[in-house]
Design an enzyme around this catalytic site. Sequence first.
Site, PDB file in Angstrom:
ATOM      1  N   ASP A 167      46.626  30.252  39.829  1.00  0.00           N
ATOM      2  CA  ASP A 167      46.426  31.587  40.373  1.00  0.00           C
ATOM      3  C   ASP A 167      46.887  32.609  39.499  1.00  0.00           C
ATOM      4  O   ASP A 167      47.031  32.240  38.274  1.00  0.00           O
ATOM      5  CB  ASP A 167      46.921  31.624  41.805  1.00  0.00           C
ATOM      6  CG  ASP A 167      46.095  32.293  42.743  1.00  0.00           C
ATOM      7  OD1 ASP A 167      46.192  33.557  42.555  1.00  0.00           O
ATOM      8  OD2 ASP A 167      45.527  31.629  43.429  1.00  0.00           O
ATOM      9  N   ASN A 195      33.698  33.756  48.402  1.00  0.00           N
ATOM     10  CA  ASN A 195      33.544  34.838  49.135  1.00  0.00           C
ATOM     11  C   ASN A 195      32.154  35.534  49.170  1.00  0.00           C
ATOM     12  O   ASN A 195      32.034  36.822  49.476  1.00  0.00           O
ATOM     13  CB  ASN A 195      34.711  35.952  49.220  1.00  0.00           C
ATOM     14  CG  ASN A 195      36.037  35.281  49.547  1.00  0.00           C
ATOM     15  OD1 ASN A 195      36.167  34.129  50.296  1.00  0.00           O
ATOM     16  ND2 ASN A 195      37.123  35.863  49.155  1.00  0.00           N
ATOM     17  N   SER A 230      40.076  32.389  50.026  1.00  0.00           N
ATOM     18  CA  SER A 230      41.449  32.093  49.187  1.00  0.00           C
ATOM     19  C   SER A 230      42.602  31.955  49.999  1.00  0.00           C
ATOM     20  O   SER A 230      43.611  31.289  49.434  1.00  0.00           O
ATOM     21  CB  SER A 230      41.850  33.411  48.291  1.00  0.00           C
ATOM     22  OG  SER A 230      40.968  33.464  47.202  1.00  0.00           O
TER      23      SER A 230
END
Length: 308
Positions: A52, A186, A253
Amino acid sequence: MIFLNKIAFKPYKIRSLNKQHQNRTSSIEIIKARDVWGQTNKGQGVVVAIIDTGVDTTHPDLADKIIGGYNFTSDDGGNKDIYTDYNGHGTHVAGIIAAENNEMGVLGVAPNCKLLILKILNRFGEGSYNGLISALQYIKRWQGQNGEKVQVINLSLGGPTHKDELYTVIKELHTLGIVIVSAAGNEGDGLSTTDEISFPGFYKETLSIGSINQQLAPSIFSGSHLNIDFVAPGEGILSTHLNGEYVELNGTSMATPHVSGATALALQLIKSCTPPLIPAQIKYYFTKHALKLDFPISLVGNGLIQLK
């Protein structure tokens, strides 16, 4: 380029840190993590790699959770030993998985597990496929001071393109018995008849995770396709953020680390399983216990992750 899943968020600062925040606790209850804490020692002994934006290494809820890390970005002059988060996304993900059980702030799904922080996304939330592949290759080689190995990988990120090199290393890690948990993305439109595909989450060797809201309905932004495996809470999720603070974020996420934390717990329930079979056994366990939701499988897969 790989981009973070889009995140919609509103700042949420806790003014008093003398108790858990009810919203964060409720997501633990939704997936029934507490029900197995006694059997799993809250994930102790499990290492989860988070690929990340890095982590706030001084955050009081996370500082003791970090077992190591590596910076694959140009932040901090490319210093490989500085994997500090300047974006907040990775810190938020880390808190959902493993925030410290210290009666302050928030509480993670598996608060006794350890985190390996691999920073491939810079302060702007951008990175490359090469960075992701390098981080995944690093996991194959990594070993902790006491012989620890990564057992779970959290990928709250994705890109629009299949890459042979990426798929190869995903398959290698899967064969090694490492459970790879990846966000569905998303880009959803709320329709079950359209496909929004993100890699590596579309690969069958990963657990592809969509998002639901507090009413257990699919989040309108959650990507849909026939490879969705499960859903988890992904709206209004309170977790750790930069400078020791806390914010609420929305996105697949946020749903994904709920499943990574749940995997850290479930691994303690299938200890007799040999490594090559671990990913299949974890998927079987989650499928067996999932709460079936009355929505098309392209939106919710096998249902809502539950641990009991």
